[in-house]
Enzyme design. Structure first.
Site, PDB file in Angstrom:
ATOM      1  N   ARG A  40       0.822  -1.210   0.000  1.00  0.00           N
ATOM      2  CA  ARG A  40       0.000   0.000   0.000  1.00  0.00           C
ATOM      3  C   ARG A  40       0.858   1.263   0.000  1.00  0.00           C
ATOM      4  O   ARG A  40       0.946   1.967  -0.998  1.00  0.00           O
ATOM      5  CB  ARG A  40      -0.966  -0.009   1.211  1.00  0.00           C
ATOM      6  CG  ARG A  40      -2.141   0.959   1.090  1.00  0.00           C
ATOM      7  CD  ARG A  40      -1.848   2.388   1.504  1.00  0.00           C
ATOM      8  NE  ARG A  40      -1.308   2.473   2.869  1.00  0.00           N
ATOM      9  CZ  ARG A  40      -0.747   3.568   3.354  1.00  0.00           C
ATOM     10  NH1 ARG A  40      -0.650   4.668   2.616  1.00  0.00           N
ATOM     11  NH2 ARG A  40      -0.255   3.583   4.591  1.00  0.00           N
ATOM     12  N   ASP A  41       1.559   1.537   1.090  1.00  0.00           N
ATOM     13  CA  ASP A  41       2.333   2.775   1.192  1.00  0.00           C
ATOM     14  C   ASP A  41       3.459   2.796   0.161  1.00  0.00           C
ATOM     15  O   ASP A  41       3.801   3.853  -0.381  1.00  0.00           O
ATOM     16  CB  ASP A  41       2.925   2.901   2.602  1.00  0.00           C
ATOM     17  CG  ASP A  41       3.458   4.294   2.901  1.00  0.00           C
ATOM     18  OD1 ASP A  41       3.065   5.250   2.204  1.00  0.00           O
ATOM     19  OD2 ASP A  41       4.270   4.428   3.826  1.00  0.00           O
ATOM     20  N   CYS A  71       7.317   9.721   0.298  1.00  0.00           N
ATOM     21  CA  CYS A  71       6.234  10.696   0.409  1.00  0.00           C
ATOM     22  C   CYS A  71       6.290  11.632  -0.793  1.00  0.00           C
ATOM     23  O   CYS A  71       7.321  12.254  -1.052  1.00  0.00           O
ATOM     24  CB  CYS A  71       6.379  11.504   1.695  1.00  0.00           C
ATOM     25  SG  CYS A  71       5.158  12.826   1.821  1.00  0.00           S
ATOM     26  N   HIS A 117       6.611   4.324  12.323  1.00  0.00           N
ATOM     27  CA  HIS A 117       6.604   4.328  10.862  1.00  0.00           C
ATOM     28  C   HIS A 117       7.610   5.374  10.384  1.00  0.00           C
ATOM     29  O   HIS A 117       7.293   6.560  10.338  1.00  0.00           O
ATOM     30  CB  HIS A 117       5.177   4.674  10.408  1.00  0.00           C
ATOM     31  CG  HIS A 117       4.956   4.656   8.928  1.00  0.00           C
ATOM     32  ND1 HIS A 117       4.195   3.694   8.311  1.00  0.00           N
ATOM     33  CD2 HIS A 117       5.370   5.474   7.936  1.00  0.00           C
ATOM     34  CE1 HIS A 117       4.151   3.922   7.005  1.00  0.00           C
ATOM     35  NE2 HIS A 117       4.856   5.007   6.753  1.00  0.00           N
ATOM     36  N   HIS A 145      10.498   6.893   7.636  1.00  0.00           N
ATOM     37  CA  HIS A 145      11.013   6.947   6.270  1.00  0.00           C
ATOM     38  C   HIS A 145      12.508   7.254   6.335  1.00  0.00           C
ATOM     39  O   HIS A 145      12.977   7.922   7.257  1.00  0.00           O
ATOM     40  CB  HIS A 145      10.260   8.006   5.457  1.00  0.00           C
ATOM     41  CG  HIS A 145       8.890   7.557   5.052  1.00  0.00           C
ATOM     42  ND1 HIS A 145       8.534   7.303   3.757  1.00  0.00           N
ATOM     43  CD2 HIS A 145       7.790   7.267   5.801  1.00  0.00           C
ATOM     44  CE1 HIS A 145       7.267   6.900   3.708  1.00  0.00           C
ATOM     45  NE2 HIS A 145       6.785   6.880   4.932  1.00  0.00           N
ATOM     46  N   ASN A 163      10.188   4.118   2.536  1.00  0.00           N
ATOM     47  CA  ASN A 163      10.038   3.594   3.878  1.00  0.00           C
ATOM     48  C   ASN A 163      11.312   2.880   4.318  1.00  0.00           C
ATOM     49  O   ASN A 163      12.149   2.491   3.503  1.00  0.00           O
ATOM     50  CB  ASN A 163       8.910   2.556   3.883  1.00  0.00           C
ATOM     51  CG  ASN A 163       7.535   3.175   3.756  1.00  0.00           C
ATOM     52  OD1 ASN A 163       6.973   3.650   4.729  1.00  0.00           O
ATOM     53  ND2 ASN A 163       7.000   3.187   2.551  1.00  0.00           N
TER      54      ASN A 163
END
Lengths: 312, 312
Positions: A26-27, A253, A220, A222, A262
């Protein structure tokens, strides 16, 4: 050089086991420019599960015009059948319309995506932080009533590209609002990668003082500034046991200048294997998965472990 | 997005200040395939000094046929004049011939390059660990007699590509031998990047038990598996205050499969700035230096911070 894992030894300042919350499908994929076929997405999720990743966020029931990459959410779950459902296969839902689609697809867990800052709430959700909480309320209530597990992301916890520093108290307020809705778990997002380890500990301390213990928290990070693993270890030392990561270091992002994504699941698992912390993940199978996906995406994985073990 | 530094806050588990031992001009450039002009090397060292890096390893008086990239050692120092000399401008010397050339060039500090494993000693130095200690003895003795500061690298401290795991006791023995020669400082090298943080602490504990305290130790991590910064923070928490790093993440071990290099000085300084740990380094000036050097080398810097701050 042979593939060699470091010596496995128990670390006394880390938890004995952690849960890796895999966000690659997903991300990670939502930041890919070219559309990935739903069959490839389903195969990725199957392979990740086969490599031992217990929790995998599969997709997002976001408005397809916002994120065309994830317009095939229902189709991916359809292909996966039971493998794509259950309490450890969350999907992102932005609002009640998304929840309707997720329930229709038979999911067992959802995640909502909140913001700690007003600017990002406006840009990403089109409303204020308070308005977004009001939007999430019926989503979470209905999800809980349907027996789903519910996670809440809190983005921009450590800095915001427009607002700069984000006060810890402001993050705590957003977290408190989301927990008050009844969410089971928070994921503290360093959306633009600017956190450093002392800041992480300071936020966890403040959350605990506000009644939100580390047993309800995932982190979470990055890797935009190379700090993701160091920040994760700081959180684990502080008692956190849920870590978000993306296979092969996928993602990033769209609002941050760098393309860095990530925390790579492989780099996390390498660190945990070396520290004797159980993850349940088979590193070799995971690396094979990332190499396969890199072939599908037509570019190499940014994970250092993947590159080192495959001579990339 | 503007260049934003994270909030500066004091970290209670880290030292208030550290010394960054910059290895880019030597350990970094020696792995570059195309020869860099001595004027560019001298300019790099000047710029690094201007960015606040106090200690800079300038070059190596190794046999030019082994490392053609550093055949211009004397020339680089000649260009630099006094800026390239003194106790905080060490040069690597492999043997007495190298020491002769270094003394002739008027250096104020040297480093010798030992190995914790027999295989690497044979491959890199053409002799056993014991024989290499015998070779270093007159080098260190003469250097000390000439009033020089002396550092000893210990390579393969955490793993060896041929031997695999390297027992901590074996590393301690190599360290003990080098300290017994009279060296002022040890640099513990994770030459192939396989260390994880628990292993780092275990080695530091063992060294302390053998009478070698953290005040005599620097750490030298490569980011092959993405662990360099996390390992560095583990060492700092254990009391180490000297950290080797290479501007822009230059370098890499020619014997490891991946091209990944040293811990990037920028990524280290970002972490220290965020933790309120003094380094004396101006991050903006350092990033400018790495961007300039990347232009000279014709390829982008692998430092995450450099890429993030310059939109790379």
């Amino acid at each position: 050089m042979e593939m060699r894992l470091p010596q496995r030894e128990p670390a006394d300042d880390l938890p004995p086991r952690i849960t890796v919350y895999e966000v690659g499908p997903r991300d990670g994929l939502q930041n890919e420019a070219s559309i990935v076929a739903p069959t490839v997405k389903a195969e990725l999720i199957r392979r990740l599960a086969g490599a031992g990743l217990g929790t995998i966020e599969t997709t997002s029931f976001v408005n397809p015009s916002w994120v065309p990459q994830l317009a095939d959410a229902a189709e991916v779950l359809e292909i996966l059948g039971d493998e794509g459902r259950g309490p450890r296969r969350p999907v992102l839902v932005p609002n009640e319309r998304g929840l309707d689609r997720a329930l229709e697809a038979g999911v067992g867990a959802i995640a909502v995506f909140g913001s700690a800052t007003e600017t990002f709430a406006q840009r990403n959700l089109g409303r204020s932080v308070a308005e977004s909480m009001a939007m999430f309320r019926p989503v979470v209530e209905r999800a809980l009533a349907a027996g789903l597990w519910v996670r809440a992301y809190v983005s921009m916890c450590f800095g915001d590209p427009w607002e700069g520093d984000v006060p810890v108290t402001q993050v705590v307020d957003a977290c408190r609002s989301l927990m008050d809705l009844g969410c089971h778990e928070l994921s503290l997002g360093d959306t633009i990668g600017v956190a450093t380890s002392g800041h992480v500990v300071r936020l966890l301390d403040a959350l605990e003082s506000a009644g939100i213990g580390v047993d309800r928290i995932g982190v979470h990070f990055h890797d935009t500034y190379g700090q993701a693993l160091a920040n994760t270890l700081a959180a684990l030392r502080r008692g956190v046991t849920v870590v978000d990561a993306a296979a092969g270091g996928l993602g990033g992002c769209p609002y941050a200048k760098s393309a860095t994504g990530n925390l790579a699941t492989e780099d996390l698992v390498w660190a945990m294997d070396g520290a004797g912390v159980e993850t349940g993940v088979d590193l070799g199978a995971l690396v094979e998965t990332s190499v396969w996906l890199a072939g599908e995406l037509g570019r190499p994985s940014p994970s250092r472990v993947v590159r080192a073990l495959t001579g990339g």
